[in-house]
Design an enzyme around this catalytic site. Structure first.
Site, PDB file in Angstrom:
ATOM      1  N   SER A 304       0.821  -1.217   0.000  1.00  0.00           N
ATOM      2  CA  SER A 304       0.000   0.000   0.000  1.00  0.00           C
ATOM      3  C   SER A 304       0.848   1.257   0.000  1.00  0.00           C
ATOM      4  O   SER A 304       0.649   2.155  -0.831  1.00  0.00           O
ATOM      5  CB  SER A 304      -0.939  -0.010   1.208  1.00  0.00           C
ATOM      6  OG  SER A 304      -0.209  -0.011   2.428  1.00  0.00           O
ATOM      7  N   ASP A 305       1.807   1.355   0.935  1.00  0.00           N
ATOM      8  CA  ASP A 305       2.583   2.598   1.008  1.00  0.00           C
ATOM      9  C   ASP A 305       3.494   2.764  -0.199  1.00  0.00           C
ATOM     10  O   ASP A 305       3.692   3.881  -0.685  1.00  0.00           O
ATOM     11  CB  ASP A 305       3.368   2.704   2.317  1.00  0.00           C
ATOM     12  CG  ASP A 305       4.224   1.495   2.620  1.00  0.00           C
ATOM     13  OD1 ASP A 305       4.212   0.522   1.835  1.00  0.00           O
ATOM     14  OD2 ASP A 305       4.904   1.496   3.670  1.00  0.00           O
ATOM     15  N   CYS A 306       4.030   1.666  -0.727  1.00  0.00           N
ATOM     16  CA  CYS A 306       4.873   1.753  -1.922  1.00  0.00           C
ATOM     17  C   CYS A 306       4.050   2.176  -3.134  1.00  0.00           C
ATOM     18  O   CYS A 306       4.526   2.928  -4.000  1.00  0.00           O
ATOM     19  CB  CYS A 306       5.550   0.410  -2.184  1.00  0.00           C
ATOM     20  SG  CYS A 306       6.596  -0.155  -0.824  1.00  0.00           S
ATOM     21  N   GLU A 309       3.368   5.978  -2.630  1.00  0.00           N
ATOM     22  CA  GLU A 309       4.553   6.789  -2.908  1.00  0.00           C
ATOM     23  C   GLU A 309       4.960   6.695  -4.382  1.00  0.00           C
ATOM     24  O   GLU A 309       5.411   7.686  -4.974  1.00  0.00           O
ATOM     25  CB  GLU A 309       5.710   6.371  -2.003  1.00  0.00           C
ATOM     26  CG  GLU A 309       5.461   6.521  -0.499  1.00  0.00           C
ATOM     27  CD  GLU A 309       5.157   7.946  -0.067  1.00  0.00           C
ATOM     28  OE1 GLU A 309       5.488   8.890  -0.808  1.00  0.00           O
ATOM     29  OE2 GLU A 309       4.566   8.113   1.017  1.00  0.00           O
TER      30      GLU A 309
END
Length: 599
Positions: A304-306, A309
């Site tokens: 999710s965070d990758c 970003e």
């Protein structure tokens, strides 16, 4: 080298047979080598995979890193695999003699299953799990069904085959990488020429890293996409994208190629066939197409965070880099279609949990009580995929930035997701105003994600959530203007009292923590300009003549007890912080002499 080995042997013996009291993952390797009998290892029944999917503790509900490690563990345990030449290999025989103070043949292995050294016992096995392990030991000795065991073993190897193909034989991490390879080697009847075994061996180098003190195996096959996404956003906020057009163009090309299952090359691979709903359900996989990875597209696991970003990196380049807009116009660089951006948004929207937050690779599938069944001893909070402030912020800000540029696409869903995420972020804020950072050291990191996520989701900068966090950070500024935390913040879940005295400077400050704190304060438009100025002066003072910043202590963390070295952080985040503070406060304000603060 002999002296090092002698010291290791002395340490092992001084710890009352350290090999008997090492953690279960290490015991597994001793069993595989033939340096410990399988009776000394707790049961890992592969039949667990045969439970119906609705069963509350089905292993498919586990966090992916956990289940993908215990999958091959179960296979190897079910076969009681031992290095085939263990009984004749002189090295194994010598190890059996040297590793233990009690003669190997006299060790009561079954009695050693629960022995664990205080040095390794970070997450003590709960009473419930110890009881179940004792029940399973009886089951293993007297009640195992050959039919069910064989079905469980076959399911396990089929599932490993799917993981191998979905990840191009890289696998989700180094632990299951090696265990999958060993399982494949066993299934091939110990053939080193078997195509699957060869494919595995060719990917070993992905994990090897030659450091100053020798070769190591990394905890992942790199962090290239994660680091690149941060770096390009830092350069953008410093207004430098068009000063370095080659860099901007290369990053665009890299991010375009790294989007998972989104290029013609990746869609022609065997991994792409697993993206169908039927195959994803069989492999307990979330949708992958359109996400971005932590490392490389070949790795195949979006996060999710990758994804958030990576999406922001692409959007920043589209918005701010003239060289990218020109390249897209004259077709000198590959385009990233609106449909691909929409795929990324779909991944982010489907990742959101019921609690409003975002976990890592998948939605939260299990329950909090799963931790009562954590068998690892050395890791905390590994049983389910929890919602985190970091994953939530990255996902929310990616959605918010996309919505600003493409307001017509799934607008209502994005708005609802942001408001649910905003509520989640406020709910998990600690009473002292901070957020606990689960993936780096630690509170400065969590505060950056908390503040940025809330403000991008529409939280007023004057709200109590923001002002409390600003006050928290100002309270922890060191006397020389910097901020600092070490690894103790992570496993104690309390701000490191001495900052980074051991791994930063003599005042306890470090460049990465300082950058994170400044980014939070600047985003919140902190009115204590002197604190901002002192932090900026600290970063400038710490910069080396080469332009580099010093490599200090470990800044990353995994499961509260594992350090991760991010060497790019020392340069990316100071650039980002200085660029942001210049934009928010102006050069004249930041270059005014600072007030002297006494120790």
């Amino acid at each position: 080298k002999k002296e090092i080995l002698e010291n290791a042997k002395t340490f092992i013996h001084s710890q009352k047979d350290a090999c008997l009291s090492t953690a279960s993952w290490a015991k597994l390797w001793l069993c595989l080598l033939g340096c410990m009998e399988w009776e000394g290892h707790n049961c890992v029944p592969p039949e667990m995979w045969l439970l119906p999917n609705w069963f509350p503790f089905h292993p498919g509900r586990l966090w992916c890193h956990c289940r993908m490690v215990y999958l091959p563990m179960g296979y190897l345990y079910g076969h009681k695999f031992v290095y085939p030449k263990a009984e004749t290999d002189p090295i194994i025989q010598q190890l059996r003699t040297e590793l233990y103070t009690t003669p190997y043949s006299q060790i009561p292995w079954n009695r050693t299953r629960h022995i664990i050294s205080p040095l390794d016992n970070y997450s003590p096995i709960p009473f419930v799990m110890r009881t179940l392990q004792n029940i399973l030991a009886i089951y293993e000795k007297y009640f195992v069904s050959t039919f069910l065991r064989n079905k469980g073993l076959q399911f396990s190897i089929d599932y490993m085959d799917a993981e191998d193909l979905q990840t191009n034989y890289i696998n989700i991490g180094p632990v299951n990488k090696v265990l999958n390879m060993l399982s494949t080697y066993h299934t091939s009847q110990y053939s080193l020429t078997n195509s699957k075994v060869v494919n595995h061996m060719m990917r070993i180098d992905d994990y090897l890293w030659v450091a100053e003190d020798g070769m190591k195996m990394q905890g992942y096959n790199g962090s290239s996409c994660w680091d690149t996404s941060f770096a390009i956003q830092a350069i953008a906020e410093a207004q430098l994208l068009d000063d370095f057009p080659d860099l901007s163009t290369k990053v665009w090309s890299y991010l375009e190629k790294s989007q998972i299952l989104s290029t013609p090359t990746s869609q022609a691979s065997l991994a792409f066939k697993f993206e169908s709903e039927e195959n994803r359900n069989k492999s307990y996989r979330h949708v992958s197409k359109g996400g971005w990875p932590f490392s490389s597209s070949a790795h195949g696991w979006p996060i999710s965070d990758c994804t958030g970003e990576g999406l922001k990196g692409v959007l920043v380049l589209m918005q701010q880099a003239k060289c990218i807009r020109g390249g897209l116009s004259n077709q000198s660089i590959a385009s990233i279609s609106d449909a691909r951006l929409q795929d990324a948004v779909n991944v982010l929207l489907t990742y959101q949990n019921v609690d409003g937050g975002w976990a890592t690779y998948e939605n939260t599938r299990g329950f909090g009580w799963f931790e009562q069944l954590n068998p690892s001893e050395v890791f905390g909070d590994i049983m389910i995929d929890y919602s985190y402030v970091e994953c939530s912020m990255a996902s929310m800000t990616g959605l918010a930035m996309f919505h600003d540029m493409f307001p017509g696409h799934r607008s209502k869903e994005i708005h609802t997701a942001l408001q649910r995420g905003r509520s989640f972020m406020k709910r998990i804020q600690r009473p002292d105003g901070s957020w606990y950072g689960s993936w780096a050291c630690c509170f400065c990191y969590g505060c950056w994600f908390g503040v940025e996520g809330l403000i991008m989701a529409g939280e007023p900068k004057t709200s109590p959530a923001i002002t409390k966090c600003v006050a928290f950070l100002l309270r922890h500024q060191r006397t020389n203007g910097g901020w600092g935390e070490d690894f103790t913040s992570c496993y104690d879940k309390d701000y490191a009292r001495d900052g980074m005295v051991q791994y930063g400077d003599e005042h306890g400050s470090g460049v990465v923590n300082t950058a994170w704190a400044l980014m939070s304060l600047a985003q919140a438009e902190c009115t204590d300009v002197d604190a901002i100025r002192r932090g900026i002066h600290y970063l400038i003072k710490q910069q080396l003549p080469s332009g580099d910043w010093p490599q200090e202590g470990i800044s990353g963390v995994f499961n509260r007890s594992i350090g991760i070295t991010y060497t790019a952080y020392r340069n990316v985040f100071p650039i980002w912080a200085i660029g942001r503070c210049l934009e928010k406060y102006g050069l004249d304000t930041l270059t005014t002499p600072t007030k002297t603060v006494s120790s």
